[in-house]
Design a protein around this motif. Sequence first.
Motif, PDB file in Angstrom:
ATOM      1  N   LEU A 187     -35.445  44.359  52.259  1.00  0.00           N
ATOM      2  CA  LEU A 187     -36.149  43.723  51.143  1.00  0.00           C
ATOM      3  C   LEU A 187     -35.164  43.157  50.125  1.00  0.00           C
ATOM      4  CD1 LEU A 187     -39.094  46.227  50.580  1.00  0.00           C
ATOM      5  CD2 LEU A 187     -39.161  44.017  51.726  1.00  0.00           C
ATOM      6  N   THR A 188     -34.040  43.833  49.950  1.00  0.00           N
ATOM      7  CA  THR A 188     -33.012  43.329  49.036  1.00  0.00           C
ATOM      8  C   THR A 188     -32.405  42.034  49.561  1.00  0.00           C
ATOM      9  OG1 THR A 188     -32.489  45.594  48.328  1.00  0.00           O
ATOM     10  CG2 THR A 188     -30.855  43.900  47.867  1.00  0.00           C
ATOM     11  N   GLU A 189     -32.089  42.027  50.848  1.00  0.00           N
ATOM     12  CA  GLU A 189     -31.510  40.826  51.454  1.00  0.00           C
ATOM     13  C   GLU A 189     -32.499  39.666  51.462  1.00  0.00           C
ATOM     14  OE1 GLU A 189     -30.374  42.180  55.278  1.00  0.00           O
ATOM     15  OE2 GLU A 189     -28.754  43.473  54.532  1.00  0.00           O
ATOM     16  N   SER A 190     -33.806  39.996  51.508  1.00  0.00           N
ATOM     17  CA  SER A 190     -34.837  38.958  51.511  1.00  0.00           C
ATOM     18  C   SER A 190     -35.133  38.434  50.111  1.00  0.00           C
ATOM     19  CB  SER A 190     -36.135  39.516  52.125  1.00  0.00           C
ATOM     20  OG  SER A 190     -35.916  39.976  53.435  1.00  0.00           O
ATOM     21  N   GLY A 191     -34.509  39.028  49.104  1.00  0.00           N
ATOM     22  CA  GLY A 191     -34.724  38.580  47.737  1.00  0.00           C
ATOM     23  C   GLY A 191     -35.958  39.168  47.081  1.00  0.00           C
ATOM     24  N   LYS A 192     -36.594  40.159  47.722  1.00  0.00           N
ATOM     25  CA  LYS A 192     -37.796  40.756  47.151  1.00  0.00           C
ATOM     26  C   LYS A 192     -37.498  41.965  46.268  1.00  0.00           C
ATOM     27  CE  LYS A 192     -40.929  39.346  50.869  1.00  0.00           C
ATOM     28  NZ  LYS A 192     -41.918  39.806  51.882  1.00  0.00           N
ATOM     29  N   ALA A 193     -36.321  42.530  46.408  1.00  0.00           N
ATOM     30  CA  ALA A 193     -35.951  43.715  45.634  1.00  0.00           C
ATOM     31  C   ALA A 193     -34.528  43.569  45.117  1.00  0.00           C
ATOM     32  CB  ALA A 193     -36.086  44.974  46.495  1.00  0.00           C
ATOM     33  N   ASP A 194     -34.242  44.291  44.047  1.00  0.00           N
ATOM     34  CA  ASP A 194     -32.889  44.362  43.498  1.00  0.00           C
ATOM     35  C   ASP A 194     -32.341  45.762  43.720  1.00  0.00           C
ATOM     36  OD1 ASP A 194     -32.813  41.734  42.454  1.00  0.00           O
ATOM     37  OD2 ASP A 194     -34.022  42.372  40.745  1.00  0.00           O
ATOM     38  N   VAL A 195     -31.039  45.876  43.834  1.00  0.00           N
ATOM     39  CA  VAL A 195     -30.420  47.182  44.013  1.00  0.00           C
ATOM     40  C   VAL A 195     -29.317  47.361  42.978  1.00  0.00           C
ATOM     41  CG1 VAL A 195     -28.760  46.314  45.712  1.00  0.00           C
ATOM     42  CG2 VAL A 195     -29.332  48.744  45.680  1.00  0.00           C
ATOM     43  N   GLY A 196     -29.221  48.576  42.477  1.00  0.00           N
ATOM     44  CA  GLY A 196     -28.167  48.916  41.528  1.00  0.00           C
ATOM     45  C   GLY A 196     -27.604  50.277  41.875  1.00  0.00           C
ATOM     46  N   LEU A 197     -26.507  50.638  41.246  1.00  0.00           N
ATOM     47  CA  LEU A 197     -25.851  51.908  41.510  1.00  0.00           C
ATOM     48  C   LEU A 197     -26.021  52.843  40.324  1.00  0.00           C
ATOM     49  CD1 LEU A 197     -22.493  50.696  43.133  1.00  0.00           C
ATOM     50  CD2 LEU A 197     -24.602  51.397  44.276  1.00  0.00           C
ATOM     51  N   ARG A 198     -26.319  54.099  40.627  1.00  0.00           N
ATOM     52  CA  ARG A 198     -26.400  55.126  39.582  1.00  0.00           C
ATOM     53  C   ARG A 198     -25.281  56.128  39.831  1.00  0.00           C
ATOM     54  NH1 ARG A 198     -31.774  58.614  38.638  1.00  0.00           N
ATOM     55  NH2 ARG A 198     -32.440  56.635  37.708  1.00  0.00           N
ATOM     56  N   TYR A 199     -24.420  56.290  38.836  1.00  0.00           N
ATOM     57  CA  TYR A 199     -23.288  57.211  38.967  1.00  0.00           C
ATOM     58  C   TYR A 199     -23.644  58.554  38.332  1.00  0.00           C
ATOM     59  CZ  TYR A 199     -20.545  53.137  40.281  1.00  0.00           C
ATOM     60  OH  TYR A 199     -20.073  52.023  40.917  1.00  0.00           O
ATOM     61  N   ALA A 200     -23.367  59.619  39.066  1.00  0.00           N
ATOM     62  CA  ALA A 200     -23.628  60.971  38.564  1.00  0.00           C
ATOM     63  C   ALA A 200     -22.478  61.872  39.018  1.00  0.00           C
ATOM     64  CB  ALA A 200     -24.958  61.500  39.080  1.00  0.00           C
ATOM     65  N   GLY A 201     -21.623  62.254  38.087  1.00  0.00           N
ATOM     66  CA  GLY A 201     -20.487  63.093  38.445  1.00  0.00           C
ATOM     67  C   GLY A 201     -19.456  62.341  39.265  1.00  0.00           C
ATOM     68  N   ARG A 202     -18.775  63.066  40.150  1.00  0.00           N
ATOM     69  CA  ARG A 202     -17.692  62.486  40.944  1.00  0.00           C
ATOM     70  C   ARG A 202     -18.146  62.077  42.343  1.00  0.00           C
ATOM     71  NH1 ARG A 202     -12.393  66.277  39.605  1.00  0.00           N
ATOM     72  NH2 ARG A 202     -12.364  65.899  37.336  1.00  0.00           N
ATOM     73  N   GLY A 203     -19.385  62.324  42.680  1.00  0.00           N
ATOM     74  CA  GLY A 203     -19.864  61.984  44.006  1.00  0.00           C
ATOM     75  C   GLY A 203     -20.072  60.490  44.170  1.00  0.00           C
ATOM     76  N   ARG A 204     -20.503  60.112  45.375  1.00  0.00           N
ATOM     77  CA  ARG A 204     -20.765  58.711  45.641  1.00  0.00           C
ATOM     78  C   ARG A 204     -21.944  58.239  44.806  1.00  0.00           C
ATOM     79  NH1 ARG A 204     -21.377  57.702  51.917  1.00  0.00           N
ATOM     80  NH2 ARG A 204     -21.601  55.576  51.075  1.00  0.00           N
TER      81      ARG A 204
END
Length: 223
Positions: A198-215
Amino acid sequence: MIDVLVVDDDFRVVNIHAGFVAKVDGFRVVGTAASGAEALEAVERHRPDLVLLDLYLPDAFGLDVLARLRAEGRECDVMIISAAREAEAVRGAVRSGAVSYLLKPFGFNDFRERLEQYATRRAGLAAAAVHDQADVDRAFSPPASGPAAALPPKGLSAETVRLVETALRETSGTLSAAECAERIGVSRVSARRYLEHLTESGKADVGLRYAGRGRPERRYRWR
C-alpha cells in the motif's frame, strides 16, 4: 438500470442512502426495509440487483441475513454499509461474498465511487467470455478506481489488501505491522508485506518510531 434495496433500521439513514442512490446514474431504489425479516420479504418482492445492508438490525445481524439470502438462492449482490469496525465483521463480509464494505459515516463521493465500481464490474461480468485463466482472474479482481489502479502483485490477495486498507482507514493515528496483523488475523510478516504494498502504491505513508537503542519501528498511516 440497477435496482437497489436499502436496508437500515433508522428511517433517516434510509432516506439519506436512498437520496444518494437517486443521484447516481444507472441506479434506482425499488424498496426499503428496517429489519432482517423485512429485508428478506423485500428481496422476494422486488428482486433487487443490489442490497445496501446495515449489520446492526433490530432482529438479526446483517451477515446472518446475507447468509439466509445465499441459502435461499437469491442472486442479488450485497454491499455492507455499517458502523461495524470489528475485523471479524469485515472478514465475515468478505467470506460471505459481499461486493463491498462501506463504513459509516461517509460522504456522497465515497458512496458514488462504490456504486460506480460495482456497476463497472457488473457490466464486465455480464459481457465477459472466459477463454483462459487470465479471464477468470479479471472476473475476480477488484474494479479499478483510476488510471493508477492495478491488481496486487503476485502472492498478494485482493481480499487481504481490502482488510489491511480497512484497518488503516479506521486507525486515527498510525499502525504497525504487528498491530495490523492482530486486527485482521494474519501473521506479522504478511501484514508487513501488504502494508509495504500500500505504501508503494501511494495509498499509505510510512514513518519510523525510535524507542531506545533497538531497531526503529515502521508505522503506517492511510493517506
